[in-house]
Motif scaffolding. Structure first.
Motif, PDB file in Angstrom:
ATOM      1  N   SER A 152       0.813  -1.219   0.000  1.00  0.00           N
ATOM      2  CA  SER A 152       0.000   0.000   0.000  1.00  0.00           C
ATOM      3  C   SER A 152       0.842   1.263   0.000  1.00  0.00           C
ATOM      4  CB  SER A 152      -0.941   0.006   1.205  1.00  0.00           C
ATOM      5  OG  SER A 152      -0.201   0.086   2.417  1.00  0.00           O
ATOM      6  N   GLY A 153       2.091   1.174   0.483  1.00  0.00           N
ATOM      7  CA  GLY A 153       2.944   2.363   0.551  1.00  0.00           C
ATOM      8  C   GLY A 153       2.509   3.355   1.596  1.00  0.00           C
ATOM      9  N   THR A 154       1.674   2.932   2.565  1.00  0.00           N
ATOM     10  CA  THR A 154       1.201   3.845   3.606  1.00  0.00           C
ATOM     11  C   THR A 154       2.316   4.205   4.571  1.00  0.00           C
ATOM     12  OG1 THR A 154      -0.991   2.851   3.430  1.00  0.00           O
ATOM     13  CG2 THR A 154      -0.541   4.180   5.399  1.00  0.00           C
ATOM     14  N   GLY A 155       3.082   3.218   4.985  1.00  0.00           N
ATOM     15  CA  GLY A 155       4.155   3.470   5.938  1.00  0.00           C
ATOM     16  C   GLY A 155       5.438   3.895   5.255  1.00  0.00           C
ATOM     17  N   GLN A 156       6.268   4.628   5.978  1.00  0.00           N
ATOM     18  CA  GLN A 156       7.551   5.086   5.450  1.00  0.00           C
ATOM     19  C   GLN A 156       8.621   4.037   5.713  1.00  0.00           C
ATOM     20  OE1 GLN A 156       8.236   8.879   7.373  1.00  0.00           O
ATOM     21  NE2 GLN A 156       7.437   9.989   5.622  1.00  0.00           N
ATOM     22  N   LEU A 157       9.391   3.718   4.679  1.00  0.00           N
ATOM     23  CA  LEU A 157      10.520   2.827   4.857  1.00  0.00           C
ATOM     24  C   LEU A 157      11.666   3.569   5.539  1.00  0.00           C
ATOM     25  CD1 LEU A 157      10.489   0.922   1.450  1.00  0.00           C
ATOM     26  CD2 LEU A 157       9.617   0.154   3.654  1.00  0.00           C
ATOM     27  N   GLN A 158      12.730   2.853   5.818  1.00  0.00           N
ATOM     28  CA  GLN A 158      13.815   3.412   6.611  1.00  0.00           C
ATOM     29  C   GLN A 158      14.418   4.655   5.962  1.00  0.00           C
ATOM     30  OE1 GLN A 158      16.952   0.637   7.354  1.00  0.00           O
ATOM     31  NE2 GLN A 158      17.979   1.905   8.846  1.00  0.00           N
ATOM     32  N   GLY A 159      14.648   4.602   4.652  1.00  0.00           N
ATOM     33  CA  GLY A 159      15.246   5.749   3.980  1.00  0.00           C
ATOM     34  C   GLY A 159      14.348   6.969   3.984  1.00  0.00           C
ATOM     35  N   ALA A 160      13.050   6.763   3.718  1.00  0.00           N
ATOM     36  CA  ALA A 160      12.108   7.878   3.709  1.00  0.00           C
ATOM     37  C   ALA A 160      11.922   8.444   5.113  1.00  0.00           C
ATOM     38  CB  ALA A 160      10.759   7.418   3.143  1.00  0.00           C
ATOM     39  N   TYR A 162      14.155   8.422   7.496  1.00  0.00           N
ATOM     40  CA  TYR A 162      15.370   9.167   7.819  1.00  0.00           C
ATOM     41  C   TYR A 162      15.352  10.541   7.153  1.00  0.00           C
ATOM     42  CZ  TYR A 162      20.298  10.501   7.770  1.00  0.00           C
ATOM     43  OH  TYR A 162      21.474  11.198   7.900  1.00  0.00           O
ATOM     44  N   ALA A 163      14.945  10.588   5.886  1.00  0.00           N
ATOM     45  CA  ALA A 163      14.887  11.869   5.174  1.00  0.00           C
ATOM     46  C   ALA A 163      13.889  12.811   5.834  1.00  0.00           C
ATOM     47  CB  ALA A 163      14.509  11.635   3.713  1.00  0.00           C
ATOM     48  N   ALA A 164      12.739  12.285   6.272  1.00  0.00           N
ATOM     49  CA  ALA A 164      11.741  13.130   6.932  1.00  0.00           C
ATOM     50  C   ALA A 164      12.265  13.662   8.258  1.00  0.00           C
ATOM     51  CB  ALA A 164      10.451  12.335   7.145  1.00  0.00           C
ATOM     52  N   GLU A 165      12.975  12.820   9.014  1.00  0.00           N
ATOM     53  CA  GLU A 165      13.529  13.273  10.284  1.00  0.00           C
ATOM     54  C   GLU A 165      14.619  14.325  10.075  1.00  0.00           C
ATOM     55  OE1 GLU A 165      14.835   9.865  12.389  1.00  0.00           O
ATOM     56  OE2 GLU A 165      12.800   9.166  12.881  1.00  0.00           O
ATOM     57  N   MET A 166      15.400  14.169   9.023  1.00  0.00           N
ATOM     58  CA  MET A 166      16.431  15.155   8.735  1.00  0.00           C
ATOM     59  C   MET A 166      15.812  16.490   8.339  1.00  0.00           C
ATOM     60  SD  MET A 166      19.324  13.864   9.406  1.00  0.00           S
ATOM     61  CE  MET A 166      20.395  15.079   8.647  1.00  0.00           C
ATOM     62  N   GLN A 167      14.707  16.463   7.594  1.00  0.00           N
ATOM     63  CA  GLN A 167      14.014  17.701   7.248  1.00  0.00           C
ATOM     64  C   GLN A 167      13.459  18.384   8.483  1.00  0.00           C
ATOM     65  OE1 GLN A 167      11.067  16.682   4.334  1.00  0.00           O
ATOM     66  NE2 GLN A 167      12.538  16.473   2.659  1.00  0.00           N
ATOM     67  N   GLN A 168      12.902  17.613   9.397  1.00  0.00           N
ATOM     68  CA  GLN A 168      12.391  18.195  10.628  1.00  0.00           C
ATOM     69  C   GLN A 168      13.523  18.760  11.472  1.00  0.00           C
ATOM     70  OE1 GLN A 168      10.130  15.118  12.538  1.00  0.00           O
ATOM     71  NE2 GLN A 168       8.512  15.133  11.004  1.00  0.00           N
ATOM     72  N   ALA A 169      14.654  18.060  11.516  1.00  0.00           N
ATOM     73  CA  ALA A 169      15.783  18.545  12.296  1.00  0.00           C
ATOM     74  C   ALA A 169      16.363  19.813  11.691  1.00  0.00           C
ATOM     75  CB  ALA A 169      16.856  17.468  12.391  1.00  0.00           C
ATOM     76  N   ALA A 170      16.329  19.929  10.362  1.00  0.00           N
ATOM     77  CA  ALA A 170      16.866  21.121   9.700  1.00  0.00           C
ATOM     78  C   ALA A 170      16.065  22.368  10.056  1.00  0.00           C
ATOM     79  CB  ALA A 170      16.893  20.921   8.189  1.00  0.00           C
ATOM     80  N   LEU A 171      14.780  22.194  10.389  1.00  0.00           N
ATOM     81  CA  LEU A 171      13.963  23.343  10.765  1.00  0.00           C
ATOM     82  C   LEU A 171      14.387  23.925  12.101  1.00  0.00           C
ATOM     83  CD1 LEU A 171      10.442  21.993   9.749  1.00  0.00           C
ATOM     84  CD2 LEU A 171      11.924  23.535   8.458  1.00  0.00           C
TER      85      LEU A 171
END
Length: 296
Positions: A152-160, A162-171
């Motif tokens: 379904s692609g509902t959940g985020q895999l490890q790479g996605a 990580y990228a989302a957490e890095m974007q949040q941390a950059a804020l």
């Protein structure tokens, strides 16, 4: 006095009373304002009280159940021995109360199979039910995981993730010139004056670790195509400015100006392919230079 009485009897009575009561209302509002934190604290105490009461009730129910099982164990044993009760699922649960662990360990029949491996015999016993049901649970979990994350692609895999957490941390990090997470957009300097200044700065500050010709000593060789932290001009600039913690590369921010760091970075890139004598073995990842850089 007549004027006051007229105001109180007429339509102006409400306005007059409002003006008189306004200071009192303001004082009452100011007095009631700090009640917010107190109310929150009261709600938290009430929540903990309710949770404690619920835990106490559960504990009492457990103690009462255990007491009843101990006192009624003979009757439960006779009930368990009935042929219509023992084979059922509820009967097996009842067996746990009277000391029969078949529900947990399974049927141990100790039936010897006709397999003989160098004198080693094999028994035909059931797998423990807890093991079988745990295995079934892992199958159900695997199917749910596959459906949720891959089909379904509902959940985020490890790479996605990580990228989302890095974007949040950059804020949460300032995006100014001293932000190590923000890469610059400089172009390499190619004029003779800038490269000469870069060479002078390199000889004074960088040669003790990287060698006079950047052949590498304590630090890595800077003349080959291999880089530990990126070989593009802005990556080299970032490495020089902020250093590499734990690797011996000091940060030159505050010791050299931005223009001087860019001059050193450009001079380093101008040494690409110079193949000095005694060059150190390559380290890091291979990167082709983005653009040719003029040399002195």
């Amino acid at each position: 006095m007549r004027l006051v009485a007229t105001l109180l009897r007429g339509p102006g009575a409400l306005l007059a009373l409002t003006l008189v009561a306004r200071p009192g209302l303001a004082q009452a509002a100011n007095t009631a304002a700090p009640a917010g934190p107190a109310a929150t604290g009261t709600q938290q105490l009430l929540l903990w009280f309710l949770l404690g009461t619920l835990a106490l009730v559960i504990l009492l129910i457990g103690l009462l159940t255990a007491t009843l099982v101990v006192r009624l164990r003979p009757q439960l044993r006779r009930l368990y021995e009935l042929p219509t009760v023992r084979p059922t699922w509820s009967g097996r649960v009842l067996g746990l109360a009277v000391g029969d662990t078949t529900l947990v360990r399974g049927e141990v029949r100790d039936e010897v199979l006709d397999h003989d491996y160098d004198g080693i015999l094999e028994f035909d016993n059931d797998l423990p039910p807890w093991w079988k049901y745990g295995f079934y649970a892992t199958i159900v979990f695997a199917l749910g995981y596959l459906s949720y994350y891959h089909l379904s692609g509902t959940g985020q895999l490890q790479g996605a993730e990580y990228a989302a957490e890095m974007q949040q941390a950059a804020l949460l990090v300032s995006a100014d010139a001293d932000d190590p997470n923000q890469l610059t957009a400089y172009a390499a300097l190619t004029t003779a004056g800038d490269l000469s200044s870069g060479k002078s700065l390199f000889t004074t500050n960088c040669a003790p670790c990287h060698g006079v010709n950047a052949e590498g000593k304590v630090g890595p060789n800077l003349t080959d195509e291999y880089w530990l932290h990126g070989g593009e001009i802005n990556h080299v600039y970032k490495t020089i400015k902020f250093g590499v913690q734990g690797k011996g590369m000091v940060a030159w921010k505050g010791k050299l100006s931005g223009k001087q760091i860019l001059q050193v970075s450009s001079y380093v890139l101008s040494l690409q392919g110079s193949k000095p004598a005694g060059a150190k073995e390559p380290q890091g990842e291979k990167e082709a230079p983005a653009k040719p850089v003029a040399r002195l």
